[in-house]
Design an enzyme around this catalytic site. Structure first.
Site, PDB file in Angstrom:
ATOM      1  N   VAL A  46      80.326  80.587  60.811  1.00 40.54           N
ATOM      2  CA  VAL A  46      79.750  79.942  61.994  1.00 40.54           C
ATOM      3  C   VAL A  46      80.104  78.457  62.014  1.00 40.54           C
ATOM      4  O   VAL A  46      80.377  77.886  63.073  1.00 40.54           O
ATOM      5  CB  VAL A  46      78.210  80.147  62.047  1.00 40.54           C
ATOM      6  CG1 VAL A  46      77.606  79.384  63.226  1.00 40.54           C
ATOM      7  CG2 VAL A  46      77.867  81.631  62.137  1.00 40.54           C
ATOM      8  N   CYS A  47      80.133  77.837  60.841  1.00 41.35           N
ATOM      9  CA  CYS A  47      80.368  76.391  60.749  1.00 41.35           C
ATOM     10  C   CYS A  47      81.627  75.919  61.481  1.00 41.35           C
ATOM     11  O   CYS A  47      81.556  74.963  62.263  1.00 41.35           O
ATOM     12  CB  CYS A  47      80.399  75.948  59.289  1.00 41.35           C
ATOM     13  SG  CYS A  47      78.863  76.262  58.410  1.00 41.35           S
TER      14      CYS A  47
END
Length: 187
Positions: A46-47
């Site tokens: 997700v980062c």
């Protein structure tokens, strides 16, 4: 305890920015609006979507006078390696702070002590070093940089227009409110 309306605590860290390692302290955040954008770790899932989304809004935020600092407990060396190996991260031009001692993450009360990783936390800091907006999400919930831009515009507007506040979903140019006794119960 909420960090809203509190002054940021002192810190010193090394960061990666535009191909160089730079030192960053809390003093660098004074005098302009700043975003501290915490995330769990480099080379994850997700980062990079969040950091890439923020990079896509970098020019707009810079034009508003807002500086961006992403922060994870990785080192500045890891940030450099990630920047060099990922097309998404390679487009980042903002400062990527390494926080391997977790000092910055602890200062913003965003550290998962048992894992040594920062939660997903966003902090909008005014030119006096006071936190005006904060958002924390679970690890699996990515943030939206367009909404962060909207919140930054609202916070800047409120600072520049004492006595006015921005209602829900306020967008730049829309009506604001002037809180008063006469307004109570009329909304």
């Amino acid at each position: 305890m909420s960090l809203i309306n509190t002054k940021i605590q002192p810190f010193s860290a090394t960061a990666f920015k535009n191909g160089e390692f730079v030192d960053v302290t809390d003093e660098d955040l004074m005098g302009s609006w700043s975003i501290m954008f915490f995330y769990p770790a480099d080379f994850t899932f997700v980062c990079p979507t969040e950091l890439g989304d923020l990079a896509d809004h970098h020019d707009e935020l810079q034009a508003m006078g807002v500086n961006i600092y992403s922060v994870s407990t990785d080192t500045h060396f890891t940030h450099k390696a990630w920047h060099a190996s990922s097309d998404t991260i390679g487009k980042i031009r903002y400062t990527m702070i390494g926080d391997p001692t977790a000092t910055v993450s602890r200062n913003f009360d965003i550290l998962r002590e048992d894992e040594g990783l920062a939660n997903r936390g966003t902090f909008l800091i005014d030119p006096d070093g006071v936190i005006q907006v904060m958002e924390v999400t679970a690890e699996g919930v990515g943030r939206n940089a367009a909404e962060l831009v909207r919140k930054a515009k609202a916070a800047i507007y409120v600072r520049q227009h004492p006595g006015e506040v921005c209602p829900a979903k306020w967008e730049e140019g829309a009506e604001t409110l002037a809180p008063s006794l006469d307004l109570v119960g009329k909304i």
